[in-house]
Design an enzyme around this catalytic site. Structure first.
Site, PDB file in Angstrom:
ATOM      1  N   LYS A 155     -15.810 -13.119 -29.509  1.00  0.00           N
ATOM      2  CA  LYS A 155     -16.412 -12.983 -30.884  1.00  0.00           C
ATOM      3  C   LYS A 155     -18.063 -11.644 -30.765  1.00  0.00           C
ATOM      4  O   LYS A 155     -18.726 -11.797 -29.871  1.00  0.00           O
ATOM      5  CB  LYS A 155     -17.059 -14.172 -30.357  1.00  0.00           C
ATOM      6  CG  LYS A 155     -15.975 -14.848 -31.156  1.00  0.00           C
ATOM      7  CD  LYS A 155     -16.499 -16.509 -31.778  1.00  0.00           C
ATOM      8  CE  LYS A 155     -17.457 -16.557 -32.216  1.00  0.00           C
ATOM      9  NZ  LYS A 155     -16.583 -16.678 -33.462  1.00  0.00           N
TER      10      LYS A 155
HETATM   11  N1  PMP Z   1      -9.878 -15.860 -35.351  1.00  0.00           N
HETATM   12  C1  PMP Z   1     -11.814 -15.802 -35.402  1.00  0.00           C
HETATM   13  C2  PMP Z   1     -11.950 -13.996 -35.627  1.00  0.00           C
HETATM   14  C3  PMP Z   1     -12.551 -16.300 -35.121  1.00  0.00           C
HETATM   15  O1  PMP Z   1     -13.600 -16.258 -35.917  1.00  0.00           O
HETATM   16  C4  PMP Z   1     -11.872 -17.878 -34.751  1.00  0.00           C
HETATM   17  C5  PMP Z   1     -13.639 -18.241 -35.392  1.00  0.00           C
HETATM   18  N2  PMP Z   1     -14.219 -18.751 -33.396  1.00  0.00           N
HETATM   19  C6  PMP Z   1     -11.680 -18.231 -34.302  1.00  0.00           C
HETATM   20  C7  PMP Z   1      -9.798 -17.568 -34.290  1.00  0.00           C
HETATM   21  C8  PMP Z   1     -10.905 -19.858 -33.909  1.00  0.00           C
HETATM   22  O2  PMP Z   1     -11.612 -19.230 -32.353  1.00  0.00           O
HETATM   23  P1  PMP Z   1     -12.241 -20.982 -32.328  1.00  0.00           P
HETATM   24  O3  PMP Z   1     -10.991 -21.967 -31.917  1.00  0.00           O
HETATM   25  O4  PMP Z   1     -12.667 -21.077 -30.748  1.00  0.00           O
HETATM   26  O5  PMP Z   1     -13.185 -21.524 -33.008  1.00  0.00           O
END
Ligand code: PMP
Length: 311
Positions: A155
């Site tokens: 991220k």
């Molecule tokens: N893809 C992206 C691009 C995201 O920003 C997120 C949110 N964090 C997710 C998938 C889902 O990830 P997570 O389940 O770890 O929140």
């Protein structure tokens, strides 16, 4: 209202958590972040943070991509988060945002020889997509950032301009969300969600190397689907047209949780209503995160009177 932030190594009033306009990350997007949820269980009078250790491990991995050098360990970050939530005293669902950033106040694009800092703040938080039972989705005209340009497995602050382009286009065109294709033309994910389809007894999701985030909810859904529903979970490429003919489709993520997809590009998915498998996974997910499935208690960190030692 948020009252506190973890900032420069301590918990401080939120008004004191400020950076200069010259901050490197503000100018060049050289930051990385995480997103966690706290779930309030009214019966148990407890706030549970979901998979805190896994989130902080990924958070530090995102920092690695940006050559970050930080003082805090995963345990420090868990402690700071629990401390922060105790001080805020939430008795409702909340969101937790750790943010790492190149903190130097200077001009010059690079990653090396810069100072990295971590801040954490929290906020009360409910739904993310209004219609959780059937989102109307389009395929974005934008493409997903590529690992060869701006790695989406972590991220990274700057890469969320890509997500913002995708989300605004979709919403301004009357949709709830968009699916975005990668440079190979396969489906990657949503603007900030991982993506699954159901075909027969198989649950299918794009592999991480299709340029998707290493989602914690994605990992959770894969495990629950295998262990609790006995589904055949497959990680493989998905074509745009395969989504049109899928039996069911859904998004998942910390923010979005589990959201059924009702249509894609004006084509109803399955019956056009939330499918059975999505419904079952969604129910199970909500029970797990809220502390109603003892079998998965190891994924939860209780905030109140907690030693913050759980996973
Ligand atoms: N893809 C992206 C691009 C995201 O920003 C997120 C949110 N964090 C997710 C998938 C889902 O990830 P997570 O389940 O770890 O929140």
């Amino acid at each position: 209202m948020t009252k506190f932030a973890y900032f420069e190594g301590a918990i401080r009033p939120i008004e004191e958590a400020k950076v200069s306009v010259m901050t490197h990350a503000f100018n060049y997007g050289t930051g990385w972040f995480g997103g966690l949820r706290g779930y309030w269980n009214a019966e148990q009078e407890q706030l549970y943070v979901f998979r805190i250790r896994d989130h902080y491990l990924r958070f530090l991995d995102s920092g690695k991509i940006l050559m970050a050098n930080v003082d805090e360990t995963v345990d420090d970050l868990i402690r700071a988060t629990v401390d922060l939530l105790q001080r805020e005293g939430y008795r409702e669902d909340c969101y937790i945002r750790p943010l790492g950033y190149k903190a130097d106040a200077m001009i010059g694009v690079r990653l090396h020889n810069l100072h990295d800092r971590i801040t954490i703040f929290t906020t009360p938080f409910g739904r993310y997509i209004e219609d959780e039972e059937g989102a109307r989705v389009c395929v974005s005209s934008w493409r997903r950032v590529d690992d060869t340009a701006l790695p989406p497995r972590g991220k990274i602050v700057g890469s969320y301009v890509n997500s913002a382009l995708i989300k605004s286009e979709a919403v301004l065109n009357g949709f709830d969300e968009a699916l975005v294709l990668n440079h190979d033309g396969h489906v990657a994910e949503g603007s900030a969600e991982n993506f699954f389809i159901v075909r027969g007894d198989s649950l299918i999701t794009p592999p991480i190397h299709a340029n998707v985030l290493e989602g914690i909810t994605r990992r959770t859904i894969v495990e629950l689907a295998r262990r609790e529903l006995g589904l055949n979970v497959v990680e493989r490429e998905i074509d745009r047209s395969e989504v049109y003919v899928a039996d069911e489709a859904f998004f998942c993520g910390t923010g979005v949780q589990v959201v059924a997809i009702a249509s894609v590009d004006h084509r109803p998915i399955g019956s056009g209503k939330m499918g059975q498998i999505t419904n079952r996974l969604r129910d199970l997910y909500f029970r797990v995160v809220r502390g109603q499935e003892p079998k998965y208690a190891h994924w939860l960190t209780p905030v109140h009177q907690s030693e913050a030692v759980t996973a």
